[in-house]
Design a protein around this motif. Sequence first.
Motif, PDB file in Angstrom:
ATOM      1  N   PRO A  85       0.807  -1.278  -0.082  1.00  9.53           N
ATOM      2  CA  PRO A  85       0.252   0.086   0.025  1.00  9.53           C
ATOM      3  C   PRO A  85       0.832   1.058   0.044  1.00  9.53           C
ATOM      4  CG  PRO A  85      -0.799  -1.754   1.823  1.00  9.53           C
ATOM      5  CD  PRO A  85       0.611  -2.011   1.156  1.00  9.53           C
ATOM      6  N   PHE A  86       2.049   1.129   0.294  1.00 13.58           N
ATOM      7  CA  PHE A  86       2.887   2.359   0.572  1.00 13.58           C
ATOM      8  C   PHE A  86       3.861   2.747  -0.941  1.00 13.58           C
ATOM      9  CE2 PHE A  86       2.378   0.719   4.804  1.00 13.58           C
ATOM     10  CZ  PHE A  86       1.897   1.561   5.532  1.00 13.58           C
ATOM     11  N   ILE A  87       4.038   1.675  -1.370  1.00 14.50           N
ATOM     12  CA  ILE A  87       4.854   1.676  -2.670  1.00 14.50           C
ATOM     13  C   ILE A  87       4.003   1.906  -4.060  1.00 14.50           C
ATOM     14  CG2 ILE A  87       6.834   0.866  -1.359  1.00 14.50           C
ATOM     15  CD1 ILE A  87       6.586  -1.696  -2.718  1.00 14.50           C
ATOM     16  N   ALA A  88       2.692   1.246  -3.790  1.00 11.56           N
ATOM     17  CA  ALA A  88       2.001   0.860  -5.122  1.00 11.56           C
ATOM     18  C   ALA A  88       1.827   2.302  -6.060  1.00 11.56           C
ATOM     19  CB  ALA A  88       0.591   0.418  -4.809  1.00 11.56           C
ATOM     20  N   GLY A  89       1.781   3.164  -5.525  1.00 16.12           N
ATOM     21  CA  GLY A  89       1.402   4.386  -6.229  1.00 16.12           C
ATOM     22  C   GLY A  89       2.475   4.890  -7.176  1.00 16.12           C
ATOM     23  N   THR A  90       3.818   4.484  -6.794  1.00 17.76           N
ATOM     24  CA  THR A  90       4.920   4.679  -7.359  1.00 17.76           C
ATOM     25  C   THR A  90       5.194   3.497  -8.556  1.00 17.76           C
ATOM     26  OG1 THR A  90       6.021   6.043  -5.595  1.00 17.76           O
ATOM     27  CG2 THR A  90       7.601   4.947  -7.443  1.00 17.76           C
ATOM     28  N   ILE A  91       4.966   2.287  -8.097  1.00 15.53           N
ATOM     29  CA  ILE A  91       5.303   1.354  -8.974  1.00 15.53           C
ATOM     30  C   ILE A  91       4.304   0.993 -10.032  1.00 15.53           C
ATOM     31  CG2 ILE A  91       5.903  -1.159  -8.785  1.00 15.53           C
ATOM     32  CD1 ILE A  91       7.872   0.882  -7.361  1.00 15.53           C
ATOM     33  N   ALA A  92       2.970   1.132  -9.644  1.00 19.44           N
ATOM     34  CA  ALA A  92       1.865   0.415 -10.370  1.00 19.44           C
ATOM     35  C   ALA A  92       0.668   1.626 -10.879  1.00 19.44           C
ATOM     36  CB  ALA A  92       1.147  -0.665  -9.794  1.00 19.44           C
ATOM     37  N   SER A  93       1.100   2.761 -10.972  1.00 18.56           N
ATOM     38  CA  SER A  93       0.003   3.827 -11.182  1.00 18.56           C
ATOM     39  C   SER A  93      -0.626   3.437 -12.636  1.00 18.56           C
ATOM     40  CB  SER A  93       0.643   5.104 -11.350  1.00 18.56           C
ATOM     41  OG  SER A  93       1.381   5.309 -12.569  1.00 18.56           O
ATOM     42  N   PRO A  94      -1.683   3.975 -12.890  1.00 16.11           N
ATOM     43  CA  PRO A  94      -2.334   3.873 -14.362  1.00 16.11           C
ATOM     44  C   PRO A  94      -1.611   4.374 -15.400  1.00 16.11           C
ATOM     45  CG  PRO A  94      -4.152   4.715 -12.660  1.00 16.11           C
ATOM     46  CD  PRO A  94      -2.867   4.759 -12.183  1.00 16.11           C
ATOM     47  N   GLU A  95      -0.693   5.603 -15.253  1.00 16.16           N
ATOM     48  CA  GLU A  95       0.068   6.131 -16.005  1.00 16.16           C
ATOM     49  C   GLU A  95       1.348   4.997 -16.387  1.00 16.16           C
ATOM     50  OE1 GLU A  95       0.025   8.948 -18.301  1.00 16.16           O
ATOM     51  OE2 GLU A  95      -1.994   8.327 -17.533  1.00 16.16           O
ATOM     52  N   ARG A  96       2.018   4.314 -15.550  1.00 11.71           N
ATOM     53  CA  ARG A  96       3.016   3.571 -15.768  1.00 11.71           C
ATOM     54  C   ARG A  96       2.622   2.215 -16.454  1.00 11.71           C
ATOM     55  NH1 ARG A  96       8.224   2.719 -14.053  1.00 11.71           N
ATOM     56  NH2 ARG A  96       8.200   4.390 -12.336  1.00 11.71           N
ATOM     57  N   LEU A  97       1.287   1.678 -15.760  1.00 14.24           N
ATOM     58  CA  LEU A  97       0.685   0.683 -16.471  1.00 14.24           C
ATOM     59  C   LEU A  97       0.594   0.811 -18.111  1.00 14.24           C
ATOM     60  CD1 LEU A  97      -0.443  -2.398 -16.352  1.00 14.24           C
ATOM     61  CD2 LEU A  97      -2.677  -1.250 -15.728  1.00 14.24           C
ATOM     62  N   ARG A  98      -0.079   1.869 -18.544  1.00 15.26           N
ATOM     63  CA  ARG A  98      -0.415   2.517 -19.639  1.00 15.26           C
ATOM     64  C   ARG A  98       0.759   2.339 -20.592  1.00 15.26           C
ATOM     65  NH1 ARG A  98      -0.043   6.387 -23.055  1.00 15.26           N
ATOM     66  NH2 ARG A  98       0.438   7.822 -21.587  1.00 15.26           N
ATOM     67  N   THR A  99       1.987   2.986 -19.963  1.00 11.90           N
ATOM     68  CA  THR A  99       3.195   3.104 -20.806  1.00 11.90           C
ATOM     69  C   THR A  99       3.698   1.651 -20.949  1.00 11.90           C
ATOM     70  OG1 THR A  99       3.621   5.240 -19.845  1.00 11.90           O
ATOM     71  CG2 THR A  99       5.599   3.933 -20.608  1.00 11.90           C
ATOM     72  N   GLY A 100       3.952   0.935 -19.909  1.00 14.47           N
ATOM     73  CA  GLY A 100       4.340  -0.359 -19.816  1.00 14.47           C
ATOM     74  C   GLY A 100       3.589  -1.365 -20.981  1.00 14.47           C
ATOM     75  N   LEU A 101       2.559  -1.395 -20.925  1.00 15.63           N
ATOM     76  CA  LEU A 101       1.510  -2.083 -21.987  1.00 15.63           C
ATOM     77  C   LEU A 101       1.913  -1.712 -23.369  1.00 15.63           C
ATOM     78  CD1 LEU A 101      -1.761  -1.968 -20.040  1.00 15.63           C
ATOM     79  CD2 LEU A 101      -0.391  -4.107 -20.410  1.00 15.63           C
ATOM     80  N   LEU A 102       1.816  -0.443 -23.533  1.00 15.16           N
ATOM     81  CA  LEU A 102       2.320  -0.200 -25.173  1.00 15.16           C
ATOM     82  C   LEU A 102       3.693  -0.771 -25.225  1.00 15.16           C
ATOM     83  CD1 LEU A 102       1.235   3.580 -25.050  1.00 15.16           C
ATOM     84  CD2 LEU A 102       0.098   1.600 -26.074  1.00 15.16           C
ATOM     85  N   LEU A 103       4.752  -0.471 -24.363  1.00 19.45           N
ATOM     86  CA  LEU A 103       6.005  -1.105 -24.673  1.00 19.45           C
ATOM     87  C   LEU A 103       5.874  -2.559 -24.977  1.00 19.45           C
ATOM     88  CD1 LEU A 103       8.245   0.722 -21.979  1.00 19.45           C
ATOM     89  CD2 LEU A 103       8.607   0.879 -24.393  1.00 19.45           C
ATOM     90  N   THR A 104       5.102  -3.305 -24.143  1.00 15.71           N
ATOM     91  CA  THR A 104       5.034  -4.732 -23.997  1.00 15.71           C
ATOM     92  C   THR A 104       4.423  -5.245 -25.207  1.00 15.71           C
ATOM     93  OG1 THR A 104       4.775  -4.809 -21.692  1.00 15.71           O
ATOM     94  CG2 THR A 104       4.039  -6.944 -22.811  1.00 15.71           C
ATOM     95  N   ARG A 105       3.360  -4.199 -25.773  1.00 12.05           N
ATOM     96  CA  ARG A 105       2.763  -4.709 -27.162  1.00 12.05           C
ATOM     97  C   ARG A 105       3.757  -4.558 -28.444  1.00 12.05           C
ATOM     98  NH1 ARG A 105      -0.533   0.345 -29.524  1.00 12.05           N
ATOM     99  NH2 ARG A 105       1.714   0.795 -29.427  1.00 12.05           N
ATOM    100  N   ASP A 106       4.577  -3.284 -28.337  1.00  5.62           N
ATOM    101  CA  ASP A 106       5.499  -3.440 -29.511  1.00  5.62           C
ATOM    102  C   ASP A 106       6.567  -4.392 -29.175  1.00  5.62           C
ATOM    103  OD1 ASP A 106       4.001  -1.128 -29.905  1.00  5.62           O
ATOM    104  OD2 ASP A 106       5.349   0.348 -29.360  1.00  5.62           O
ATOM    105  N   TYR A 107       6.847  -4.636 -27.911  1.00  2.00           N
ATOM    106  CA  TYR A 107       7.983  -5.777 -27.860  1.00  2.00           C
ATOM    107  C   TYR A 107       7.551  -7.184 -28.400  1.00  2.00           C
ATOM    108  CZ  TYR A 107      10.981  -8.964 -25.266  1.00  2.00           C
ATOM    109  OH  TYR A 107      12.007 -10.165 -24.954  1.00  2.00           O
TER     110      TYR A 107
END
Length: 630
Positions: free
Chosen positions: A246-268
């Motif tokens: 609960p203390f670190i999730a906002g940094t590690i798993a925000s919607p913005e980070r998820l979206r960015t990572g999903l686009l990278l994963t898609r392209d990868y």
Amino acid sequence: MTHISRRAFVGTGLGTVASLSPLSLASAQPSSLQDIGGSALTSPAATIYIAREVVTLDPVRERAAAVAVVGDRIGWVGSLEEVIAALGSQSYSIDRRFADKTIVPGFIAQHDHPVLAALTMSSEILAIEDWVTPGRTVKAVRDKRDFLERLSAAASAADNAEPLLSWGYHPAFYGDLTRADLDAMTTDRPVFVWARSCHEMILNSAALEQAKLTREVVEGFAATARRQSNFGEGRFWEQGLFAALPFIAGTIASPERLRTGLLLTRDYMHAKGITFGNEPGGILAKPVQNGVNSVFSSPDMPFRWSFMPDGKSIIDKVADDSQVILETEKLVSWYGGMTGMTTKQVKLFADGAIYSQLMQVREPYLDGHEGEWMTDREVFERAFRIYWDADYQIHVHVNGDAGLKRVLDTLEANLRRKPRHDHRTVLVHFAVSGADQVERIARLGAIVSGNPYYVSALADQYGKVGLGPERADAMVRLGDLDRAKIRWSLHSDMPMAPGDPLFLMWCAVNRLTASGRVASAQQRVSALDALRGVTIEAAWSLRMENEIGSITPGKRANLTILDANPLAVDPMEIRNIKVWGTVMEGRVLQADGATTLPDSGRVSVSVSNPAFDRSALAHALKAAYSGHPI
């Protein structure tokens, strides 16, 4: 009209009905020869792709030079002359862009984790292996000093106010990493280091301060979580990491980070030639699934993706046996567009994770530690029985030979209680097994989805620590499966291994370890069987062999375009073959940036939504902990 099967029709040869493709017959279903001629004249235009070689994996015709595609389906396969003759008066165009390429069936990612991949791929990757991602190649970390130097350079290269997340550090390879190591690098910028196993995280002082993880907070954790935390060293692992979530999730798993990572994963994944993927143990948090759908459901996606329900979590929540299947099937409404739920398939879990050496083994570990069970026996047997009786195909995460015994015992008990034909129970990962267990797998009709990367990455180290050389070298014994005529496929468990089908083939064919030696040469497989493992056998394991996995008339037009034939090159060169791109259900998609894939839009969740952040990170950790008690 008398039904004409696809294989029977193709087998008749061009000399009998040379003017029509199987697609024409299937779509028109005419009642006379006159109708047959009329249907051909009104058929949509075909595109004929010419290649240096077409490897079909269809036993009716294993090699060809041309593939005709009509819409999203394969119409005919053969030489150019044969295909043109088969099309008859149906209009067509010839596409010669693959004339110097090899076409193989579209690659299938049988078992990957998009959320976990997204969060790790969007981080600063510093891992035990090379990662070739869109736009960059990240070389493997040599040692702890190399890691700290490269992390320090990353920390200095961007805004010091922004937290830095790195993923890939492996203590078994480089030694322990502590808060003091990170503070020596920077005390101003928050730094979070997510270990390669995803079971541990190390924070520097600035990260602890930003997360408001104080000594008093940690001392307030439950007993087990407190034992698995070290505030002085900034280390949180196992239950301690979940308590810190609960203390670190906002940094590690925000919607913005998820979206960015999903686009990278898609392209990868597109760059690796993938045309279809699957996540066993799908997401059970609707807001997170919505975030994934915002990218993966887009009609512009270069591949389709299916999600397989997490039966263990459903069983844990539903006490009434009669309601389990109903609750499982409710999930189908969560998907749409290019995402969907597997039909009557479910994921269960047996023993512990390979990266943490918590698989259950029959002979003790060298250091005396013990493995773990993800699911208690009575819960596992209940889940297996419920889904078996509902005619579900059951995929089971299992890593150790003692874990395998429990799974096979349960399978045999259910086969004797309620016999089922073609159940295709899938043994997933298949790290440590005994030669004596192979015959039993064959007798019970199970199949295997193996991860050949375990040998390349772990055999050397596990030969010294934990398993010993004999068990470590024999991990993922695909050669024995071949000789026993057991069907098997390959998967990466991305990001537990690079989601690269050609690399998985290379691992299975060569079994070369990190030190450059061959581990258990008798467990190597042929390039042809390895190619089948990432295509038709992967399709078989998902009950999709009638839709994808081979270049066969009537199947989806899913093709992977390669610069060289993996069956003809030196086995050591398989992983170096360049992927030109794919044809995905008739759409030509180049993978080197020539085809622009859109940013599918931002997820419809506020960046500061703590519930979303916790759910996303919890799912990612659960995917990483597959088979690990949490």
